[in-house]
Design a protein around this motif. Structure first.
Motif, short mmCIF file in Angstrom:
data_model
loop_
_atom_site.label_atom_id
_atom_site.label_comp_id
_atom_site.label_asym_id
_atom_site.label_seq_id
_atom_site.Cartn_x
_atom_site.Cartn_y
_atom_site.Cartn_z
N GLU A 126 0.83 -1.20 0.00
CA GLU A 126 0.00 0.00 0.00
C GLU A 126 0.87 1.26 0.00
O GLU A 126 1.87 1.33 0.71
CB GLU A 126 -0.91 -0.02 1.23
N LEU A 127 0.48 2.27 -0.80
CA LEU A 127 1.25 3.51 -0.91
C LEU A 127 0.37 4.72 -0.60
O LEU A 127 -0.83 4.70 -0.87
CB LEU A 127 1.81 3.68 -2.32
N GLU A 128 1.00 5.77 -0.08
CA GLU A 128 0.31 7.04 0.12
C GLU A 128 1.34 8.18 0.05
O GLU A 128 2.33 8.16 0.78
CB GLU A 128 -0.40 7.08 1.48
N PHE A 129 1.09 9.13 -0.86
CA PHE A 129 1.94 10.31 -0.94
C PHE A 129 1.50 11.31 0.13
O PHE A 129 0.31 11.60 0.26
CB PHE A 129 1.85 10.97 -2.31
N VAL A 130 2.48 11.86 0.89
CA VAL A 130 2.15 12.78 1.97
C VAL A 130 3.15 13.93 2.00
O VAL A 130 4.25 13.84 1.44
CB VAL A 130 2.15 12.08 3.36
N ASP A 131 2.77 14.98 2.69
CA ASP A 131 3.66 16.10 2.96
C ASP A 131 3.60 16.38 4.45
O ASP A 131 2.54 16.72 4.98
CB ASP A 131 3.22 17.33 2.15
N PHE A 132 4.73 16.22 5.14
CA PHE A 132 4.77 16.41 6.60
C PHE A 132 4.79 17.87 6.99
O PHE A 132 4.66 18.20 8.17
CB PHE A 132 5.99 15.70 7.18
N ALA A 133 4.98 18.79 6.04
CA ALA A 133 5.06 20.21 6.37
C ALA A 133 3.69 20.72 6.80
O ALA A 133 2.69 20.49 6.11
CB ALA A 133 5.55 21.01 5.18
N PRO A 134 3.60 21.42 7.93
CA PRO A 134 2.31 22.00 8.34
C PRO A 134 1.96 23.17 7.44
O PRO A 134 2.81 23.95 7.03
CB PRO A 134 2.58 22.48 9.77
N HIS A 135 0.69 23.29 7.09
CA HIS A 135 0.23 24.40 6.25
C HIS A 135 -1.28 24.50 6.37
O HIS A 135 -1.96 23.57 6.79
CB HIS A 135 0.64 24.20 4.79
N ASN A 144 -3.50 16.76 2.10
CA ASN A 144 -2.34 17.28 2.80
C ASN A 144 -1.20 17.55 1.83
O ASN A 144 -0.05 17.65 2.23
CB ASN A 144 -1.87 16.25 3.84
N GLN A 145 -1.49 17.68 0.52
CA GLN A 145 -0.42 17.83 -0.45
C GLN A 145 -0.19 19.30 -0.75
O GLN A 145 -1.10 20.02 -1.14
CB GLN A 145 -0.78 17.09 -1.75
N GLN A 146 1.04 19.76 -0.56
CA GLN A 146 1.37 21.15 -0.80
C GLN A 146 1.72 21.35 -2.26
O GLN A 146 2.53 20.63 -2.82
CB GLN A 146 2.56 21.55 0.08
N CYS A 159 9.72 24.57 -4.50
CA CYS A 159 10.09 23.20 -4.73
C CYS A 159 11.39 23.21 -5.52
O CYS A 159 11.55 24.02 -6.42
CB CYS A 159 9.03 22.47 -5.56
N PRO A 160 12.32 22.33 -5.23
CA PRO A 160 13.54 22.27 -6.00
C PRO A 160 13.26 21.76 -7.41
O PRO A 160 12.13 21.42 -7.75
CB PRO A 160 14.40 21.28 -5.20
N ASN A 161 14.29 21.68 -8.21
CA ASN A 161 14.12 21.20 -9.57
C ASN A 161 13.51 19.82 -9.61
O ASN A 161 12.89 19.42 -10.60
CB ASN A 161 15.47 21.20 -10.31
N SER A 162 13.70 19.05 -8.54
CA SER A 162 13.13 17.70 -8.47
C SER A 162 11.62 17.73 -8.35
O SER A 162 10.97 16.71 -8.50
CB SER A 162 13.72 16.96 -7.27
N GLN A 163 11.04 18.91 -8.02
CA GLN A 163 9.61 19.08 -7.81
C GLN A 163 9.12 18.45 -6.50
O GLN A 163 7.92 18.29 -6.31
CB GLN A 163 8.80 18.51 -8.99
N PHE A 164 10.03 18.10 -5.60
CA PHE A 164 9.63 17.60 -4.29
C PHE A 164 10.37 18.37 -3.20
O PHE A 164 11.58 18.59 -3.30
CB PHE A 164 9.95 16.10 -4.14
N THR A 165 9.64 18.80 -2.18
CA THR A 165 10.27 19.46 -1.05
C THR A 165 10.80 18.39 -0.09
O THR A 165 10.38 17.22 -0.14
CB THR A 165 9.26 20.35 -0.32
N PRO A 166 11.70 18.77 0.83
CA PRO A 166 12.25 17.78 1.77
C PRO A 166 11.22 17.14 2.69
O PRO A 166 11.49 16.09 3.26
CB PRO A 166 13.27 18.62 2.57
N SER A 167 10.06 17.77 2.84
CA SER A 167 9.03 17.21 3.74
C SER A 167 8.10 16.23 3.04
O SER A 167 7.24 15.63 3.69
CB SER A 167 8.21 18.34 4.36
N MET A 168 8.25 16.04 1.74
CA MET A 168 7.36 15.15 0.99
C MET A 168 7.89 13.72 1.01
O MET A 168 9.08 13.49 0.82
CB MET A 168 7.20 15.65 -0.45
N ARG A 169 7.00 12.78 1.20
CA ARG A 169 7.37 11.37 1.31
C ARG A 169 6.33 10.47 0.64
O ARG A 169 5.17 10.84 0.49
CB ARG A 169 7.48 10.95 2.78
N ILE A 170 6.79 9.28 0.26
CA ILE A 170 5.88 8.19 -0.08
C ILE A 170 5.86 7.24 1.11
O ILE A 170 6.91 6.72 1.51
CB ILE A 170 6.35 7.42 -1.34
#
Length: 248
Positions: A126-135, A144-146, A159-170
């Protein structure tokens, strides 16, 4: 909680697997406006067939074929700001699909560093994309996706060139383990492991004839003060869902 609507898979020999909510933009009023058309995408275990349904009425829109490393479909999650699906197949690999064409764009191995050795993390389910950054919620955020501006950044921090911030996770559960792993969506490195066996101890599961941990979903109600990311978790034949908070 109660079941509001259900739709059996057809033909009946199909074994349904990962499901994810997503949306596409549709033009209305002769192209003057764009609105979100919400959908569900579903994988099957061994038949390499997927389905797309409309929401909220669950009418079948499309049937499609796909392939993975193992030839199986396990988990799937939508990444809104890159318009991609991340897909698992029981191996250590995650496949990344274009959400419009459903074509694979890339794949990467998920690994964990232990005692100086890099080891693959297999049986990702099972997968879920999340962003741990509060907003705060606004039009740039769904669940919860920024949002990130694909031209280079957003008003909330680029967002960096990668298009993911450090708080984003799978987030992924590992089959037959009580663990959820937190994966860097670019490198595939496991940044943290959460053990959830205490929320429904194995001895109680055995008495209830319940099976393994296998279900992750954001609640859409994560605190804005950084106190944790709220999730629903459950498992195979579990009688309950559990609302928990994870700290990155």
């Amino acid at each position: 909680m109660e079941t509001l609507h259900k739709l059996p898979l057809k033909p009946t020999h199909l074994f349904g697997e990962g499901v994810s909510h997503y949306y596409v933009w549709k033009s209305v009023n002769n192209g003057e406006e764009r609105v979100k058309e919400h959908r569900l995408i579903q994988l099957t275990w061994k038949d390499k067939i997927g389905f797309i349904y409309s929401l909220p009425n669950l009418e079948l829109i499309q049937e499609f074929k796909y392939d993975t490393v193992t030839g199986e479909g396990w988990g799937i999650t939508f990444v809104e700001h890159t318009n991609e699906f991340f897909v698992s197949d029981g191996s250590e690999y995650l496949m990344v699909w274009d959400a419009e064409t459903l074509e694979e764009k890339r794949r990467f191995a998920v690994t964990f560093d232990t005692d100086g050795e890099t080891v693959p993390v297999k049986l990702l389910n099972e997968l879920e994309f999340v962003d741990f950054a509060p907003h705060l919620k606004d039009d740039n955020i769904v669940g919860n996706q920024q949002a990130c501006d694909t031209s280079g950044g957003s008003g909330r921090g680029e967002c960096p060139n990668s298009q993911f911030t450090p708080s984003m996770r799978i987030l992924a559960n590992v089959w037959y383990r009580d663990d959820i792993v937190s994966i860097d969506p670019m490198s595939g490195e496991v940044k943290r492991i959460y053990n959830l066996q205490d929320i429904y101890p194995p001895n109680q599961r055995n008495q209830d004839k319940a099976d393994v941990l296998n279900g992750i979903s954001v609640t859409g109600e994560s605190p804005t003060d950084g106190s944790g990311l709220e999730l629903w978790v459950t498992g195979k034949l579990w009688p309950n869902m559990y609302r928990i908070q994870l700290i990155d």
